[in-house]
Design a protein around this motif. Structure first.
Motif, PDB file in Angstrom:
ATOM      1  N   GLU A  88       0.831  -1.197   0.000  1.00 17.51           N
ATOM      2  CA  GLU A  88       0.000   0.000   0.000  1.00 17.51           C
ATOM      3  C   GLU A  88       0.874   1.259   0.000  1.00 17.51           C
ATOM      4  OE1 GLU A  88      -3.710   1.732   2.599  1.00 17.51           O
ATOM      5  OE2 GLU A  88      -3.160  -0.365   2.783  1.00 17.51           O
ATOM      6  N   LEU A 107      -7.282  10.903  -1.059  1.00 12.56           N
ATOM      7  CA  LEU A 107      -7.647   9.541  -1.495  1.00 12.56           C
ATOM      8  C   LEU A 107      -7.391   8.510  -0.396  1.00 12.56           C
ATOM      9  CD1 LEU A 107      -6.330   9.552  -5.174  1.00 12.56           C
ATOM     10  CD2 LEU A 107      -8.707   9.461  -4.434  1.00 12.56           C
ATOM     11  N   LYS A 108      -6.285   8.693   0.318  1.00 13.14           N
ATOM     12  CA  LYS A 108      -5.970   7.778   1.423  1.00 13.14           C
ATOM     13  C   LYS A 108      -7.088   7.794   2.451  1.00 13.14           C
ATOM     14  CE  LYS A 108      -0.936   7.687   1.975  1.00 13.14           C
ATOM     15  NZ  LYS A 108       0.154   8.039   2.852  1.00 13.14           N
ATOM     16  N   ARG A 110     -10.172   8.741   2.097  1.00 12.47           N
ATOM     17  CA  ARG A 110     -11.403   8.190   1.529  1.00 12.47           C
ATOM     18  C   ARG A 110     -11.362   6.658   1.524  1.00 12.47           C
ATOM     19  NH1 ARG A 110     -12.929  10.539  -4.085  1.00 12.47           N
ATOM     20  NH2 ARG A 110     -13.300  12.403  -2.830  1.00 12.47           N
ATOM     21  N   GLU A 111     -10.209   6.100   1.133  1.00 15.68           N
ATOM     22  CA  GLU A 111     -10.074   4.629   1.104  1.00 15.68           C
ATOM     23  C   GLU A 111     -10.196   4.039   2.506  1.00 15.68           C
ATOM     24  OE1 GLU A 111      -6.518   3.466  -0.894  1.00 15.68           O
ATOM     25  OE2 GLU A 111      -7.241   4.133  -2.845  1.00 15.68           O
ATOM     26  N   LYS A 112      -9.627   4.723   3.488  1.00 20.23           N
ATOM     27  CA  LYS A 112      -9.740   4.219   4.861  1.00 20.23           C
ATOM     28  C   LYS A 112     -11.191   4.225   5.317  1.00 20.23           C
ATOM     29  CE  LYS A 112      -5.116   5.195   6.525  1.00 20.23           C
ATOM     30  NZ  LYS A 112      -4.271   5.987   7.394  1.00 20.23           N
ATOM     31  N   ASN A 114     -13.827   3.913   3.399  1.00 19.36           N
ATOM     32  CA  ASN A 114     -14.501   2.834   2.708  1.00 19.36           C
ATOM     33  C   ASN A 114     -14.184   1.482   3.337  1.00 19.36           C
ATOM     34  OD1 ASN A 114     -15.667   4.624   0.966  1.00 19.36           O
ATOM     35  ND2 ASN A 114     -14.185   4.304  -0.681  1.00 19.36           N
ATOM     36  N   LYS A 115     -12.925   1.321   3.741  1.00 19.64           N
ATOM     37  CA  LYS A 115     -12.543   0.069   4.396  1.00 19.64           C
ATOM     38  C   LYS A 115     -13.317  -0.118   5.693  1.00 19.64           C
ATOM     39  CE  LYS A 115      -7.795  -0.689   2.869  1.00 19.64           C
ATOM     40  NZ  LYS A 115      -6.400  -0.649   3.273  1.00 19.64           N
TER      41      LYS A 115
END
Length: 119
Positions: A88, A107-108, A110-112, A114-115
């Motif tokens: 990652e 983006l980081k 946002r991805e966290k 979503n996770k």
């Protein structure tokens, strides 16, 4: 004979009694004893105690094996998480080369999020 009767009694007890010639002519063989098939059997209580001790030993072995397996699983899980974090990080560095740093940070995050929503 001898004047001491105690010595005569001791020597008589040591020598086996002579039984004469055997009918089958095999004097060099020992005389057979009666066949007793139940002679070496153990009692039910003794067998139960043996089973109980054996099951205790097996339980201890299983516990030790489970501990060893859990330790191995823990090590492999740690290796997997470390590899995933490394991949990652490399992916984000590659993204930073192409995009602005602030956008990558966005983006980081946002991805966290979503996770967290997926799990």
């Amino acid at each position: 004979m001898s004047e001491d009767p105690q010595i005569d009694a001791a020597t008589a007890a040591q020598t086996p009694g002579v039984k004469g010639m055997r009918v089958n002519g095999k004097q060099w063989h020992d005389t057979k004893k009666a066949f007793r098939p139940r002679a070496n059997q153990t009692s039910y209580e003794k067998r139960q105690l043996e089973r109980k001790s054996l099951s205790a030993v097996k339980a201890k072995e299983k516990e030790m094996k489970d501990e060893k397996e859990a330790e191995r699983q823990k090590r492999t899980e740690a290796i997997k998480t470390k590899r995933a974090a490394k991949e990652e990080k490399a992916r984000y560095q590659k993204m930073e080369e192409k995009m602005h740093k602030k956008r990558v940070e966005r983006l980081k995050r946002r991805e966290k999020r979503n996770k967290m929503l997926k799990s």
